[in-house]
Design a protein around this motif. Structure first.
Motif, PDB file in Angstrom:
ATOM      1  N   THR A  90       0.832   9.333   0.683  1.00 17.04           N
ATOM      2  CA  THR A  90       1.508   9.460   1.974  1.00 17.04           C
ATOM      3  C   THR A  90       2.102   8.120   2.370  1.00 17.04           C
ATOM      4  O   THR A  90       1.575   7.063   2.014  1.00 17.04           O
ATOM      5  CB  THR A  90       0.535   9.916   3.087  1.00 17.04           C
ATOM      6  N   VAL A  91       3.187   8.175   3.111  1.00 17.42           N
ATOM      7  CA  VAL A  91       3.798   6.998   3.730  1.00 17.42           C
ATOM      8  C   VAL A  91       4.066   7.362   5.182  1.00 17.42           C
ATOM      9  O   VAL A  91       4.557   8.463   5.470  1.00 17.42           O
ATOM     10  CB  VAL A  91       5.115   6.602   3.036  1.00 17.42           C
ATOM     11  N   VAL A 109      13.370   0.660   3.759  1.00 19.98           N
ATOM     12  CA  VAL A 109      11.910   0.592   3.871  1.00 19.98           C
ATOM     13  C   VAL A 109      11.258   1.449   2.790  1.00 19.98           C
ATOM     14  O   VAL A 109      10.349   1.004   2.074  1.00 19.98           O
ATOM     15  CB  VAL A 109      11.456   1.048   5.272  1.00 19.98           C
ATOM     16  N   LEU A 110      11.717   2.683   2.654  1.00 25.13           N
ATOM     17  CA  LEU A 110      11.112   3.576   1.666  1.00 25.13           C
ATOM     18  C   LEU A 110      11.393   3.090   0.249  1.00 25.13           C
ATOM     19  O   LEU A 110      10.531   3.207  -0.640  1.00 25.13           O
ATOM     20  CB  LEU A 110      11.612   4.998   1.872  1.00 25.13           C
ATOM     21  N   SER A 116       7.203  -1.044  -4.991  1.00 22.74           N
ATOM     22  CA  SER A 116       5.899  -1.697  -5.124  1.00 22.74           C
ATOM     23  C   SER A 116       4.783  -0.732  -5.520  1.00 22.74           C
ATOM     24  O   SER A 116       3.866  -1.109  -6.252  1.00 22.74           O
ATOM     25  CB  SER A 116       5.524  -2.399  -3.817  1.00 22.74           C
ATOM     26  N   PHE A 117       4.829   0.508  -5.037  1.00 20.46           N
ATOM     27  CA  PHE A 117       3.742   1.452  -5.251  1.00 20.46           C
ATOM     28  C   PHE A 117       4.148   2.683  -6.043  1.00 20.46           C
ATOM     29  O   PHE A 117       3.344   3.236  -6.784  1.00 20.46           O
ATOM     30  CB  PHE A 117       3.176   1.927  -3.902  1.00 20.46           C
ATOM     31  N   GLY A 118       5.358   3.140  -5.826  1.00 22.22           N
ATOM     32  CA  GLY A 118       5.721   4.454  -6.312  1.00 22.22           C
ATOM     33  C   GLY A 118       5.196   5.526  -5.378  1.00 22.22           C
ATOM     34  O   GLY A 118       4.327   5.263  -4.533  1.00 22.22           O
ATOM     35  N   LEU A 119       5.721   6.714  -5.499  1.00 21.71           N
ATOM     36  CA  LEU A 119       5.289   7.852  -4.693  1.00 21.71           C
ATOM     37  C   LEU A 119       4.681   8.905  -5.595  1.00 21.71           C
ATOM     38  O   LEU A 119       5.240   9.234  -6.648  1.00 21.71           O
ATOM     39  CB  LEU A 119       6.467   8.459  -3.921  1.00 21.71           C
ATOM     40  N   ALA A 120       3.527   9.428  -5.197  1.00 28.10           N
ATOM     41  CA  ALA A 120       2.903  10.509  -5.948  1.00 28.10           C
ATOM     42  C   ALA A 120       3.757  11.766  -5.841  1.00 28.10           C
ATOM     43  O   ALA A 120       4.495  11.954  -4.860  1.00 28.10           O
ATOM     44  CB  ALA A 120       1.505  10.772  -5.406  1.00 28.10           C
ATOM     45  N   ALA A 145      17.260   9.977   1.950  1.00 25.30           N
ATOM     46  CA  ALA A 145      16.523   8.803   1.469  1.00 25.30           C
ATOM     47  C   ALA A 145      15.151   9.162   0.927  1.00 25.30           C
ATOM     48  O   ALA A 145      14.533   8.354   0.216  1.00 25.30           O
ATOM     49  CB  ALA A 145      16.381   7.782   2.598  1.00 25.30           C
ATOM     50  N   GLY A 146      14.631  10.343   1.274  1.00 25.32           N
ATOM     51  CA  GLY A 146      13.345  10.770   0.743  1.00 25.32           C
ATOM     52  C   GLY A 146      12.269  11.044   1.769  1.00 25.32           C
ATOM     53  O   GLY A 146      11.124  11.349   1.413  1.00 25.32           O
ATOM     54  N   TYR A 147      12.593  10.968   3.056  1.00 26.49           N
ATOM     55  CA  TYR A 147      11.609  11.305   4.084  1.00 26.49           C
ATOM     56  C   TYR A 147      11.416  12.818   4.116  1.00 26.49           C
ATOM     57  O   TYR A 147      12.372  13.583   3.945  1.00 26.49           O
ATOM     58  CB  TYR A 147      12.052  10.786   5.451  1.00 26.49           C
TER      59      TYR A 147
END
Length: 407
Positions: A90-91, A109-110, A116-120, A145-147
Motif C-alpha cells: 500500500t501507498v 511522488v509515486l 525505491s520500493f516497487g509496488l506489489a 499515474a497509478g493511483y
C-alpha cells in the motif's frame, strides 16, 4: 495517517538511519506500506493541528521542489536501510494537501516510491485531496499515474459548519469532486466527515449524510470533532466564543452516522470507518491497526518496522537539509518492548469489527473483558475466552473499554 504537529520525546536516531537486525528479521512477513507526508496547505483550517505549512509560514525556506528532492533521497535511504525492501502493498499520500502538487507532482511522488520500493501486484495507492484543488483533469491524471484510491476532505455539507472549521470549499464541491473521481475511473473513493462542530444541528448532519450517499462513494470516514490544544478553534473555545463539543451530542451523532450508513450498505469495519465491501476497506490503514510495517517519508512522518518506531524532523527545510547532507531526517526513535506491543494491539485491534483475541490480555484484563461482556460493551464471546468485539454500545464507549482492558 495525518502527522501531528508535536512529536514525542525519545532516544536519538542514528544519523545513517540504520535499524537493529532484530527489526529486519521478519521484514516482508507482515503487510508493508509507504506513507508520504505532504506538508503544504493553501490555508490552515482552524481545527487542524497537523504538521502543515502555508506559503506565508514557509517563505523561501522550503518549496514543493526541495521537498520532492528530499523525499527521493529519503526513499533511497529507506531502500538501503531495509536491505532488500519488500514491494509496497500500500501507498498513502497524506497531508497537508497533496492535491496542491497537481497530478504531475503526485505522479512524481509515486514514481519515486516505485523506483525505491516497487509496488506489489494489486497494490492500493491512495492520495488525500481537498475538493477545491481537484478537477476532472486532475483525477484522470492521477489515475493514469497509478493511483487506485482517492480520499476527499468533505467534513460537512452545511456552509455555516464549514465556516466554523475554516474550510474554504463550497458545500457542494466535495460531492461534485467525488462524481468526477468516479467518472474518471476510480472505483474506490472515500469522503471524510467531521461531526460535532459547534453550531452543527441534527439537520445539518442529516444533510451531510444525504450528500455522502448521493455521491455514491464506497467508503466513509467520520470523526468526532476534537478541539486540539494550540489551534485557532481551541482559542475560540477557551475565550467562550464557541462551545466545546458535548459528549452526549457526539454519541447521538455517531449513532446517526452509523445508522444512516449501515442502512445504505456501508458497514463499519473500524470504529470511525465504513465501507461497502471488503475490497473497499482502506488496506493501508488496516496495516496500522493490525500491526504491519511501514516507512513514513516526509517532514514529521512516523515509521514502524519490526517493533522499532521513529519519526522525522517536522520542518520541511530541516528535513531537506538533513537529507542533502546524507543524513537520516529522523528526530528520534524508540524500540517497543513486548509489553508495549501488547498494549498497542489492545489499543488498535479492539477498534476493528473483528476485534481481538482475549488471549492478548493479561489476567486482570481478561476479568475486565468478562465484566464488559456482562455489561453489554463486548460481544458474549468474551465471556468464554474467545474474542473481544465491541457491541454497538461498546463503540460509543470504546476509549473507556480500552482503559478497562489495560488495568
Amino acid at each position: 495517517m495525518d502527522v501531528p504537529s508535536a512529536l514525542p520525546v525519545a532516544d536519538p536516531a542514528p544519523a545513517d538511519g540504520s535499524l537493529p537486525a532484530s527489526a529486519l528479521d521478519e521484514l516482508g512477513s507482515r503487510p508493508f506500506g509507504v506513507y508520504v507526508h505532504v506538508p503544504f496547505c493553501a490555508v490552515r483550517c482552524g481545527y487542524c493541528d497537523f504538521n502543515t505549512y502555508t506559503p506565508g509560514e514557509l517563505g523561501s525556506s522550503a518549496s514543493p521542489a526541495s521537498w520532492l528532492e528530499g523525499l527521493r533521497r529519503e526513499l533511497d535511504l529507506a531502500a538501503h536501510v531495509l536491505g532488500s525492501p519488500p514491494a509496497a502493498d500500500t501507498v498513502f499520500v497524506g497531508g497537508g494537501t497533496p492535491s496542491l502538487l497537481g497530478a504531475e507532482g503526485l505522479g512524481s511522488v509515486l514514481a519515486a516510491v516505485r523506483q525505491s520500493f516497487g509496488l506489489a501486484p494489486g497494490a492500493e495507492v491512495t492520495t488525500e485531496s481537498n475538493p477545491e484543488s481537484t478537477s476532472e483533469q486532475f483525477f484522470a491524471g492521477i489515475l493514469d499515474a497509478g493511483y487506485t484510491r482517492v480520499s476527499l476532505g468533505m467534513q460537512s455539507a452545511a456552509q455555516h459548519v464549514l465556516a466554523v472549521l475554516d474550510r474554504k470549499h463550497t458545500a457542494g464541491r466535495p460531492v461534485a469532486a467525488a462524481h468526477e473521481a468516479r467518472n474518471a475511473g476510480f472505483e474506490h473513493v472515500n469522503l471524510d466527515l467531521i461531526y460535532g462542530t459547534p453550531g452543527e444541528r441534527p439537520e445539518d448532519l442529516r444533510a451531510s449524510l444525504a450528500a455522502v450517499l448521493e455521491a455514491g462513494v464506497d467508503h466513509v470516514s467520520a470523526y468526532a470533532l476534537i478541539v486540539e490544544d494550540g489551534t485557532a478553534l481551541a482559542r475560540k473555545v477557551d475565550r467562550g466564543e464557541l462551545p466545546a463539543p458535548d459528549d452526549d451530542q457526539l454519541a447521538a451523532y455517531y449513532e446517526m452516522v452509523d445508522g444512516t450508513l449501515s442502512g445504505a450498505g456501508l458497514h463499519w469495519y473500524e470504529v470511525s470507518n465504513w465501507a461497502s465491501s471488503e475490497a473497499a476497506r482502506c488496506r493501508h490503514n488496516l496495516g496500522y491497526w493490525q500491526g504491519g510495517d511501514w516507512w513514513g517519508a516526509g517532514p514529521g512522518a512516523h515509521s514502524h518496522v519490526g517493533g522499532v518506531r521513529w519519526w522525522n524532523v517536522k520542518h520541511p527545510a530541516r528535513y531537506s537539509a538533513a537529507l542533502a547532507r546524507g543524513d537520516s531526517p529522523a528526530a528520534g526513535r524508540e524500540t517497543l518492548s513486548a509489553e508495549d506491543r501488547r498494549v498497542e494491539r489492545v489499543l488498535l485491534e479492539l477498534r476493528l469489527a473483528e476485534g481481538m483475541s482475549v488471549r492478548v490480555l493479561d489476567e486482570a484484563g481478561r476479568e475486565q473483558a468478562r465484566r464488559c461482556a456482562e455489561e453489554g460493551l463486548l460481544a458474549p464471546e468474551a465471556l468464554v475466552g474467545g474474542r473481544c468485539v465491541l457491541t454497538d454500545r461498546g463503540r460509543l464507549l470504546a476509549d473507556g473499554v480500552v482503559r478497562r482492558l489495560l488495568p
